[in-house]
Design an enzyme around this catalytic site. Sequence first.
Site, PDB file in Angstrom:
ATOM      1  N   GLU A  10       0.820  -1.210   0.000  1.00 53.94           N
ATOM      2  CA  GLU A  10       0.000   0.000   0.000  1.00 53.94           C
ATOM      3  C   GLU A  10       0.854   1.260   0.000  1.00 53.94           C
ATOM      4  OE1 GLU A  10      -1.690   3.215   2.568  1.00 53.94           O
ATOM      5  OE2 GLU A  10      -0.354   1.623   3.244  1.00 53.94           O
ATOM      6  N   GLN A 100      -4.011   3.314  17.640  1.00 50.17           N
ATOM      7  CA  GLN A 100      -3.927   1.969  17.083  1.00 50.17           C
ATOM      8  C   GLN A 100      -2.483   1.478  16.956  1.00 50.17           C
ATOM      9  OE1 GLN A 100      -6.352   1.923  13.502  1.00 50.17           O
ATOM     10  NE2 GLN A 100      -8.163   1.392  14.693  1.00 50.17           N
ATOM     11  N   HIS A 281     -12.936  -1.726   6.344  1.00 53.58           N
ATOM     12  CA  HIS A 281     -11.981  -1.061   7.236  1.00 53.58           C
ATOM     13  C   HIS A 281     -11.754  -1.848   8.529  1.00 53.58           C
ATOM     14  CE1 HIS A 281     -12.133   2.162   4.414  1.00 53.58           C
ATOM     15  NE2 HIS A 281     -13.429   2.362   4.621  1.00 53.58           N
ATOM     16  N   LEU A 282     -12.803  -2.464   9.040  1.00 54.67           N
ATOM     17  CA  LEU A 282     -12.653  -3.295  10.231  1.00 54.67           C
ATOM     18  C   LEU A 282     -11.772  -4.502   9.948  1.00 54.67           C
ATOM     19  CD1 LEU A 282     -13.386  -3.899  13.160  1.00 54.67           C
ATOM     20  CD2 LEU A 282     -15.508  -4.964  12.342  1.00 54.67           C
ATOM     21  N   GLN A 285      -8.009  -4.073  10.909  1.00 56.21           N
ATOM     22  CA  GLN A 285      -7.716  -4.036  12.338  1.00 56.21           C
ATOM     23  C   GLN A 285      -8.010  -5.371  13.022  1.00 56.21           C
ATOM     24  OE1 GLN A 285      -6.064  -1.489  13.333  1.00 56.21           O
ATOM     25  NE2 GLN A 285      -6.334  -0.550  11.327  1.00 56.21           N
ATOM     26  N   HIS A 306      -4.837  -2.330   1.540  1.00 53.94           N
ATOM     27  CA  HIS A 306      -4.461  -2.180   2.945  1.00 53.94           C
ATOM     28  C   HIS A 306      -4.403  -3.539   3.639  1.00 53.94           C
ATOM     29  CE1 HIS A 306      -4.530   2.222   3.607  1.00 53.94           C
ATOM     30  NE2 HIS A 306      -5.334   2.217   2.555  1.00 53.94           N
TER      31      HIS A 306
END
Length: 338
Positions: A10, A100, A281-282, A285, A306
């Site tokens: 990325e 984070q 997006h979750l 993580q 990502h």
Amino acid sequence: MIRIDGSKGEGGGQVLRTSLALSLVTGTPFQMVNIRAGRSKPGLLRQHLTAVKAAEAVGEAEVTGAELHSKELTFRPRRVKPGDYHFAVGTAGSATLVLQTVLPALLSASGPSTLVLEGGTHNPAAPPFDFLAKSYLPLVRRMGPEVEATLERPGFFPAGGGKFSVSVLPAPLKPLHLPERGKVVRRQATAMIAQVPYDVAKRELETVGRKLGWYPDERRVEELKRSVGPGNVVSLEVESEHVTEVFTSFGERGVRAEDVAESAAEEARVYLEAGVPVGEHLCDQLMLLLALARGGSFRTLPLDGHAQTQIETFAHFLDVKVSVNELSPQVREVEVRG
């Protein structure tokens, strides 16, 4: 010492933040070159430098190259030290990304910690506070540690000035499996405005209603009084039996309110139609948490750049295997094994 090329995958700040997090957890030193080489302004910007400084403090680390616009960094952690921390970005750069970076290490520290973070809390291209509090941290708690976050003041681009606090009671991370999201039990569309005309929020919520068919009692305006500067966010919360997802879009000068709402609504529509528990997006993580727990699985949408960068970064620090299986054109199953 591990050597990592920050231009791979990325090519942004994510590989740096994930490397710092895993270096702290594993005690493994690393050197990174070509930091953020894929960005228009390469090297360490203020929010990335704050993340490095935060990791340095939490890990009592020896660091070289920690300065603005630096494209190389060497990081040698000593030990993770729980305690009371205060980290300020100093600009509208994302404070949630700073959190984070250090949170994974504090989840397994030898004692509790508290953090106060200042900077941007609602930034494009970063997880907003609402996602952190309603989507991400509930999953952290299900895996063992107790983490609570409180928003004291919102911070929008370009003024910044946001502030939130976090309390961390560590515990070993347990594997988590999320094969389905279950029935949708609540939907909430919120148009947040700070120093922005009420009509903007009204038009945004009307657009969400047309696009998704959400009822008037599922849409609300939230006027934020303590913001340093103007800001506007459309936040769509989908609470299901097993997981809550949050989709956001940010108002910008010169962008129609209807277009802002359309962006968030389209992301929510794709998620709802796919029937998966974990959104785009979750996914990034949650994979990191499962890698640290050495096990777990979930279903999600097709992985973006990502997520692929996360998997590649794990390989530098952890002996885990991440497999991604295509169940249908719009559904992937991610499994992490230690």
